[in-house]
Scaffold this motif. Structure first.
Motif, PDB file in Angstrom:
ATOM      1  N   PRO A 298      18.101 -39.305  43.772  1.00  0.00           N
ATOM      2  CA  PRO A 298      18.053 -40.242  42.644  1.00  0.00           C
ATOM      3  C   PRO A 298      16.673 -40.339  42.001  1.00  0.00           C
ATOM      4  O   PRO A 298      16.558 -40.423  40.773  1.00  0.00           O
ATOM      5  CB  PRO A 298      18.468 -41.570  43.277  1.00  0.00           C
ATOM      6  N   ALA A 299      15.616 -40.320  42.801  1.00  0.00           N
ATOM      7  CA  ALA A 299      14.263 -40.464  42.243  1.00  0.00           C
ATOM      8  C   ALA A 299      13.885 -39.262  41.379  1.00  0.00           C
ATOM      9  O   ALA A 299      13.333 -39.421  40.288  1.00  0.00           O
ATOM     10  CB  ALA A 299      13.247 -40.649  43.369  1.00  0.00           C
ATOM     11  N   TYR A 300      14.178 -38.059  41.878  1.00  0.00           N
ATOM     12  CA  TYR A 300      13.853 -36.866  41.082  1.00  0.00           C
ATOM     13  C   TYR A 300      14.656 -36.868  39.782  1.00  0.00           C
ATOM     14  O   TYR A 300      14.111 -36.594  38.706  1.00  0.00           O
ATOM     15  CB  TYR A 300      14.147 -35.592  41.881  1.00  0.00           C
ATOM     16  N   LEU A 301      15.935 -37.148  39.851  1.00  0.00           N
ATOM     17  CA  LEU A 301      16.770 -37.105  38.658  1.00  0.00           C
ATOM     18  C   LEU A 301      16.397 -38.183  37.651  1.00  0.00           C
ATOM     19  O   LEU A 301      16.587 -38.010  36.452  1.00  0.00           O
ATOM     20  CB  LEU A 301      18.246 -37.227  39.052  1.00  0.00           C
ATOM     21  N   LYS A 302      15.878 -39.273  38.128  1.00  0.00           N
ATOM     22  CA  LYS A 302      15.478 -40.357  37.230  1.00  0.00           C
ATOM     23  C   LYS A 302      14.198 -40.004  36.475  1.00  0.00           C
ATOM     24  O   LYS A 302      14.148 -40.083  35.234  1.00  0.00           O
ATOM     25  CB  LYS A 302      15.272 -41.648  38.013  1.00  0.00           C
ATOM     26  N   ASP A 303      13.142 -39.606  37.226  1.00  0.00           N
ATOM     27  CA  ASP A 303      11.848 -39.423  36.555  1.00  0.00           C
ATOM     28  C   ASP A 303      10.913 -38.549  37.389  1.00  0.00           C
ATOM     29  O   ASP A 303       9.723 -38.802  37.476  1.00  0.00           O
ATOM     30  CB  ASP A 303      11.181 -40.774  36.279  1.00  0.00           C
ATOM     31  N   GLY A 304      11.473 -37.521  38.031  1.00  0.00           N
ATOM     32  CA  GLY A 304      10.694 -36.767  38.994  1.00  0.00           C
ATOM     33  C   GLY A 304      10.096 -35.471  38.483  1.00  0.00           C
ATOM     34  O   GLY A 304      10.478 -34.946  37.435  1.00  0.00           O
ATOM     35  N   THR A 305       9.150 -34.948  39.259  1.00  0.00           N
ATOM     36  CA  THR A 305       8.631 -33.607  39.056  1.00  0.00           C
ATOM     37  C   THR A 305       8.330 -33.018  40.432  1.00  0.00           C
ATOM     38  O   THR A 305       7.800 -33.700  41.305  1.00  0.00           O
ATOM     39  CB  THR A 305       7.379 -33.598  38.158  1.00  0.00           C
ATOM     40  N   LEU A 306       8.728 -31.758  40.624  1.00  0.00           N
ATOM     41  CA  LEU A 306       8.487 -31.034  41.870  1.00  0.00           C
ATOM     42  C   LEU A 306       7.538 -29.880  41.582  1.00  0.00           C
ATOM     43  O   LEU A 306       7.815 -29.053  40.708  1.00  0.00           O
ATOM     44  CB  LEU A 306       9.796 -30.510  42.459  1.00  0.00           C
ATOM     45  N   ILE A 307       6.433 -29.834  42.317  1.00  0.00           N
ATOM     46  CA  ILE A 307       5.428 -28.780  42.157  1.00  0.00           C
ATOM     47  C   ILE A 307       5.405 -27.961  43.446  1.00  0.00           C
ATOM     48  O   ILE A 307       5.170 -28.511  44.526  1.00  0.00           O
ATOM     49  CB  ILE A 307       4.037 -29.383  41.888  1.00  0.00           C
ATOM     50  N   ILE A 308       5.667 -26.658  43.331  1.00  0.00           N
ATOM     51  CA  ILE A 308       5.621 -25.749  44.474  1.00  0.00           C
ATOM     52  C   ILE A 308       4.503 -24.747  44.233  1.00  0.00           C
ATOM     53  O   ILE A 308       4.499 -24.053  43.208  1.00  0.00           O
ATOM     54  CB  ILE A 308       6.957 -25.008  44.662  1.00  0.00           C
ATOM     55  N   THR A 309       3.559 -24.675  45.151  1.00  0.00           N
ATOM     56  CA  THR A 309       2.458 -23.740  44.984  1.00  0.00           C
ATOM     57  C   THR A 309       1.989 -23.240  46.346  1.00  0.00           C
ATOM     58  O   THR A 309       2.601 -23.528  47.381  1.00  0.00           O
ATOM     59  CB  THR A 309       1.304 -24.370  44.189  1.00  0.00           C
ATOM     60  N   PHE A 310       0.912 -22.464  46.340  1.00  0.00           N
ATOM     61  CA  PHE A 310       0.328 -21.880  47.538  1.00  0.00           C
ATOM     62  C   PHE A 310      -1.126 -22.318  47.639  1.00  0.00           C
ATOM     63  O   PHE A 310      -1.767 -22.625  46.639  1.00  0.00           O
ATOM     64  CB  PHE A 310       0.402 -20.353  47.477  1.00  0.00           C
ATOM     65  N   ASP A 311      -1.641 -22.308  48.865  1.00  0.00           N
ATOM     66  CA  ASP A 311      -3.028 -22.720  49.047  1.00  0.00           C
ATOM     67  C   ASP A 311      -4.005 -21.679  48.519  1.00  0.00           C
ATOM     68  O   ASP A 311      -4.939 -21.992  47.789  1.00  0.00           O
ATOM     69  CB  ASP A 311      -3.315 -23.025  50.520  1.00  0.00           C
ATOM     70  N   GLU A 312      -3.788 -20.404  48.866  1.00  0.00           N
ATOM     71  CA  GLU A 312      -4.707 -19.328  48.508  1.00  0.00           C
ATOM     72  C   GLU A 312      -3.948 -18.016  48.491  1.00  0.00           C
ATOM     73  O   GLU A 312      -2.874 -17.888  49.082  1.00  0.00           O
ATOM     74  CB  GLU A 312      -5.843 -19.236  49.541  1.00  0.00           C
ATOM     75  N   ALA A 313      -4.524 -17.037  47.802  1.00  0.00           N
ATOM     76  CA  ALA A 313      -3.962 -15.692  47.839  1.00  0.00           C
ATOM     77  C   ALA A 313      -4.366 -15.001  49.126  1.00  0.00           C
ATOM     78  O   ALA A 313      -5.341 -15.388  49.783  1.00  0.00           O
ATOM     79  CB  ALA A 313      -4.437 -14.889  46.625  1.00  0.00           C
ATOM     80  N   ASP A 314      -3.637 -13.966  49.491  1.00  0.00           N
ATOM     81  CA  ASP A 314      -3.972 -13.244  50.710  1.00  0.00           C
ATOM     82  C   ASP A 314      -5.247 -12.423  50.505  1.00  0.00           C
ATOM     83  O   ASP A 314      -5.657 -12.129  49.395  1.00  0.00           O
ATOM     84  CB  ASP A 314      -2.818 -12.339  51.143  1.00  0.00           C
ATOM     85  N   GLY A 315      -5.864 -12.052  51.618  1.00  0.00           N
ATOM     86  CA  GLY A 315      -7.082 -11.254  51.538  1.00  0.00           C
ATOM     87  C   GLY A 315      -8.242 -12.050  50.987  1.00  0.00           C
ATOM     88  O   GLY A 315      -8.335 -13.264  51.169  1.00  0.00           O
ATOM     89  N   ASN A 316      -9.126 -11.358  50.296  1.00  0.00           N
ATOM     90  CA  ASN A 316     -10.323 -11.985  49.729  1.00  0.00           C
ATOM     91  C   ASN A 316     -10.258 -12.079  48.209  1.00  0.00           C
ATOM     92  O   ASN A 316     -11.285 -12.111  47.535  1.00  0.00           O
ATOM     93  CB  ASN A 316     -11.573 -11.198  50.144  1.00  0.00           C
TER      94      ASN A 316
END
Length: 389
Positions: A298-316
């Protein structure tokens, strides 16, 4: 092979979230939000003789003003995954088809979103405090050492080294509490609320164990004394298994829900100690099991936003110049899903982990902390929340 969650014999494992009833109608879409300021380099830190923290920057950018005026977004969900480059995650040969195709077709892909450092820990800390990295955080705080402060610098930085920041260092959690808003951190496999080592002790949750794949370094809330010394830590930094119940209705869903899967389900380990393949394969299977309950809540459908990300890229891998706080963690990308975003769209505006913090603070009309408040920092604006009335 379809991956399943941990065995039912585990006392603190997280099973699939239950989808909850859908609201009859979705709140009117987000009113137009202005774009953030143009690209610009970050200020050079200037050491100060004082030991107090510079005051947070006021959220007075056009994007902040627009979001505060509309008051539309009311619930923010953040999921962090681990150690994958943009090309591997979002490219045509991605091992995460649910994330890179199914979910990507439902939201806005940020094609120039960067980590701010290697390794993991400073990226998580940046997202809730705006603080830059230091030698110990870049080493993932293998020892839970109190921070030794040598001074301060603009924008809102404490100088020194260490892991457990003094109570004078603010976080978005404290900001939300002071503003009468709610927040919770949901940590898979953490078990005990507010779990962290004793100050000065070696962190024994660096590596996964069978039935315990929690990583302290992926839980930024326990690195700030202002949180660990407060009852908020026991009440709000909880095991991931609590999310299913909290999603059942709007009143129990926090305004900010910060989610860290365990070392297998965030893609860090490959293979995992429990026999799962790990990497993007396990992360994608976890998302496929867990994300629908968020999107149907209910909260997302009412006024939500979902952010999916990563901390860092692999390697350097590193990124280009042009953002305050830097892009040294490499290009990872991010996906934003919301009733206020156009499905299948994208933006090439440059963002980093501090921009995520700035975006959360703007949504809740909070002052920007640290590098989130630096001149030239971008918060998500009309390019991201692009579904107009």
């Amino acid at each position: 092979m379809k991956l399943t969650m941990k065995s039912a014999t585990r006392s603190r494992g997280a099973g699939p979230l239950r989808a909850v009833p859908v609201l009859a109608a979705v709140l009117a879409v987000l009113a137009t939000a202005c774009e953030g300021p143009a690209d610009g380099g970050g200020p050079v830190p200037r050491p100060s003789a004082t030991t107090s923290i510079p005051a947070p920057q006021s959220a007075t950018t056009p994007a902040a003003t627009a979001l505060a005026a509309t008051g539309k977004i009311g619930h923010v969900f953040v999921i962090n995954l681990e150690n994958e480059s943009y090309a591997k995650t979002w490219g045509p040969d991605s091992a995460a088809p649910y994330l890179s195709r199914t979910l990507r077709n439902q939201g806005v892909l940020l094609t120039r979103y960067y980590g701010i450092a290697h390794h993991s820990n400073p990226n998580y800390l940046a997202q809730i405090s705006g603080q830059g990295s230091n030698p110990m955080t870049r080493n993932d705080c293998t020892t839970y050492a109190p921070f030794t402060q040598t001074g301060t610098a603009d924008p809102g930085q404490v100088l020194g080294t260490g892991c457990l920041y003094p109570a004078s260092v603010p976080t978005v959690a404290g900001q939300l509490s002071s503003a009468g808003k709610t927040w919770k951190a949901y940590m898979e496999d953490m078990g005990t609320p507010c779990r962290h080592p004793e100050p000065g002790a070696r962190d024994d949750a660096q590596n996964a164990k069978v039935n315990d794949q929690y990583a302290t370094r992926h839980n930024p809330f326990v690195y700030f004394s202002s949180i660990t010394s407060s009852p908020d830590c026991q009440n709000n930094v909880v095991d991931y298994s609590n999310l299913a119940t909290d999603l059942q209705n709007i009143a129990t869903t926090p305004d900010l829900a910060y989610i860290s899967p365990d070392l297998c389900h965030d893609g860090h380990d490959s293979p995992c100690v429990d026999g799962e393949p790990g990497g993007l394969v396990s992360a994608d299977a976890w998302l496929k099991e867990q994300v629908p309950a968020i999107l149907n809540s209910p909260a997302y459908l009412k006024d939500g936003t979902l952010i999916i990300t990563f901390d860092e890229a692999d390697g350097n891998e590193t990124g280009p110049s042009g953002l305050p706080g830097g892009t040294a963690g490499g290009l990872v990308g991010a996906l934003v899903l919301s009733p206020f975003t156009n499905p299948g769209s994208s933006t090439d505006t440059m963002y980093n982990q501090y921009g995520l913090l700035a975006s959360v603070e703007d949504i809740f009309s909070l002052p920007r902390l640290g590098y989130a408040g630096a001149v030239g920092q971008h918060a998500f604006g009309r390019d991201v929340y692009n579904r107009l009335p």
